[in-house]
Design a protein around this motif. Structure first.
Motif, PDB file in Angstrom:
ATOM      1  N   ASN A 118       1.080  -1.265  -0.110  1.00  0.00           N
ATOM      2  CA  ASN A 118      -0.192   0.032   0.227  1.00  0.00           C
ATOM      3  C   ASN A 118       0.778   0.978   0.119  1.00  0.00           C
ATOM      4  O   ASN A 118       0.679   2.310   0.624  1.00  0.00           O
ATOM      5  CB  ASN A 118      -0.916   0.231   1.589  1.00  0.00           C
ATOM      6  N   ALA A 119       1.848   0.802  -0.581  1.00  0.00           N
ATOM      7  CA  ALA A 119       2.750   2.103  -0.026  1.00  0.00           C
ATOM      8  C   ALA A 119       2.743   3.152  -1.522  1.00  0.00           C
ATOM      9  O   ALA A 119       1.728   3.266  -2.189  1.00  0.00           O
ATOM     10  CB  ALA A 119       4.578   1.572  -0.560  1.00  0.00           C
ATOM     11  N   ASP A 120       3.345   4.480  -1.438  1.00  0.00           N
ATOM     12  CA  ASP A 120       3.293   5.528  -2.521  1.00  0.00           C
ATOM     13  C   ASP A 120       4.331   6.015  -2.393  1.00  0.00           C
ATOM     14  O   ASP A 120       5.438   5.072  -2.591  1.00  0.00           O
ATOM     15  CB  ASP A 120       2.370   7.102  -1.079  1.00  0.00           C
ATOM     16  N   PHE A 121       4.499   6.428  -3.579  1.00  0.00           N
ATOM     17  CA  PHE A 121       6.064   7.619  -4.957  1.00  0.00           C
ATOM     18  C   PHE A 121       5.895   8.633  -5.221  1.00  0.00           C
ATOM     19  O   PHE A 121       4.849   9.307  -5.089  1.00  0.00           O
ATOM     20  CB  PHE A 121       5.785   6.338  -6.290  1.00  0.00           C
ATOM     21  N   LEU A 122       7.333   8.773  -4.805  1.00  0.00           N
ATOM     22  CA  LEU A 122       7.122   9.768  -5.231  1.00  0.00           C
ATOM     23  C   LEU A 122       7.930   9.038  -6.254  1.00  0.00           C
ATOM     24  O   LEU A 122       9.261   9.029  -6.566  1.00  0.00           O
ATOM     25  CB  LEU A 122       8.371  10.738  -4.620  1.00  0.00           C
ATOM     26  N   SER A 123       8.042  10.392  -7.326  1.00  0.00           N
ATOM     27  CA  SER A 123       8.654  10.061  -8.451  1.00  0.00           C
ATOM     28  C   SER A 123       9.163  11.348  -9.164  1.00  0.00           C
ATOM     29  O   SER A 123       8.763  12.383  -9.604  1.00  0.00           O
ATOM     30  CB  SER A 123       8.046   9.700  -9.501  1.00  0.00           C
ATOM     31  N   PHE A 124      10.880  11.050 -10.005  1.00  0.00           N
ATOM     32  CA  PHE A 124      11.721  12.366 -10.670  1.00  0.00           C
ATOM     33  C   PHE A 124      11.360  12.120 -11.693  1.00  0.00           C
ATOM     34  O   PHE A 124      11.992  12.856 -13.201  1.00  0.00           O
ATOM     35  CB  PHE A 124      12.392  12.359  -9.671  1.00  0.00           C
ATOM     36  N   ASN A 125      10.719  10.951 -12.699  1.00  0.00           N
ATOM     37  CA  ASN A 125      10.507  10.751 -14.330  1.00  0.00           C
ATOM     38  C   ASN A 125       9.499  11.274 -14.329  1.00  0.00           C
ATOM     39  O   ASN A 125       8.548  11.829 -14.152  1.00  0.00           O
ATOM     40  CB  ASN A 125      10.309   9.556 -13.794  1.00  0.00           C
ATOM     41  N   TYR A 126       9.653  12.092 -15.962  1.00  0.00           N
ATOM     42  CA  TYR A 126       8.889  12.658 -16.593  1.00  0.00           C
ATOM     43  C   TYR A 126       7.628  11.340 -17.015  1.00  0.00           C
ATOM     44  O   TYR A 126       6.641  11.631 -18.046  1.00  0.00           O
ATOM     45  CB  TYR A 126       9.503  12.744 -18.101  1.00  0.00           C
ATOM     46  N   ASP A 127       8.417   9.471 -17.234  1.00  0.00           N
ATOM     47  CA  ASP A 127       8.162   8.740 -18.043  1.00  0.00           C
ATOM     48  C   ASP A 127       6.567   8.269 -17.474  1.00  0.00           C
ATOM     49  O   ASP A 127       6.131   9.114 -16.466  1.00  0.00           O
ATOM     50  CB  ASP A 127       8.602   7.316 -18.186  1.00  0.00           C
TER      51      ASP A 127
END
Length: 309
Positions: A118-127
């Protein structure tokens, strides 16, 4: 179990997406982009002919942002600078289009289904690699943005099950510089597109480390603040394929601040392969950092074996 994943370019590499320093060589290997390379060489790197192989895509965008903001050169056509930046964005969008990042989808589905919980995400990706994996498993996503679908759709999910904060933007998002509306495109292409409300030419919702767009678009500040709060509240964080580049000083400060405000109780895992120098992460997390020395694929396989025993 981790409650937050922070992903960078190394996370998407198995999909066929290029790493940061691979984007420019891929763009300028195309004959149609030789004139663009010539202009950028003259403006940004007049003394370094092989600069595309040495600098990152975000560095170029950051420098173009700085030039447009400060206007330091008296004999430059700043409209041309805008055109160059837009052209670079268009080429990058095509490179990261889902049609070109379809490799090893089983890996990402396995990660989301069996490991991410059930984790959340931080993303530095544009894709859109992570979004695609979540959607394939029926997950709905909260991007922490007030979005208008383009074309307009009334079928949006009311109860997102995952938070995904894309701190540098996304190739399927654009915003109107006049009315500040953010549009999510159901069909991604690199053509000019216009605001459904006022008809203005839309800008890409893509952010270089300079973050100048944050001054004209409050939604970006909101995403970064939400990321800070999520980092503070997490108990176990895993960084996957994110190298904390020197140019991204704001991220370094955000991670350091969040760790201090958490009380330095978090356990933090680094999944960046055996050759990555973790010193910047050690400077923040100290003994709380566990460097797995695994690449993403190896790390998923290791956890898969553990789940099967």
């Amino acid at each position: 179990m981790f409650d937050l994943y922070v992903v960078g370019a190394g996370f998407s590499a198995a999909s066929g997406a290029p790493r940061e320093t691979e984007i420019l060589p891929r763009i300028f290997s195309q004959p149609k982009n030789k004139p663009l390379a010539k202009i950028l060489t003259e403006v940004l790197y007049p003394d370094t002919a092989d600069w595309p192989a040495k600098v990152s895509f975000q560095e170029v965008i950051s420098r173009l942002d700085l030039i447009r903001y400060y206007r330091p050169y008296p004999n430059i056509d700043y409209n041309l600078i805008d055109q160059c930046e837009n052209r670079l964005m268009q080429e990058m969008v095509w490179i990261l289009h889902p049609d070109n990042t379809g490799l090893n989808q089983d890996l990402y589905r396995l990660f989301v289904h069996d490991l991410a919980g059930n984790a959340d995400f931080l993303s530095f990706n544009y894709d859109l690699v992570l979004e695609q994996a979540l959607a394939d498993l029926g997950e709905t996503i909260d991007l922490h943005l007030d979005l208008t679908d383009h074309p307009v759709s009334v079928s949006r999910e009311a109860n997102p099950s995952r938070t995904l904060l894309k701190l540098h933007g996304s190739i399927n998002l654009k915003f109107c510089p006049q009315c500040k509306t953010i549009f999510r495109f159901m069909h991604i292409n690199a053509k000019d597109q216009y605001c459904l409300d006022c008809g203005s030419l839309l800008n890409y919702f893509l952010v270089a480390p300079t973050l100048f767009k944050a001054y004209e678009l409050p939604a970006i500040r909101d995403i970064w603040y939400a990321a800070l709060i999520r980092l503070i509240r997490s108990e176990q964080i895993s960084f996957i394929g994110y190298s904390l580049p020197d140019s991204d000083l704001l991220t370094y400060q955000m991670l350091d601040t969040a760790f201090r405000m958490n009380g330095k109780k978090q356990r933090v895992y680094l999944v960046n392969g055996p050759h990555f120098n973790p010193v910047k992460f050690i400077n923040i997390y100290g003994k709380n950092l566990i460097n797995t020395k695994f690449y993403f694929e190896e790390w998923v396989e290791k956890h898969k074996e553990g789940l099967n025993h």
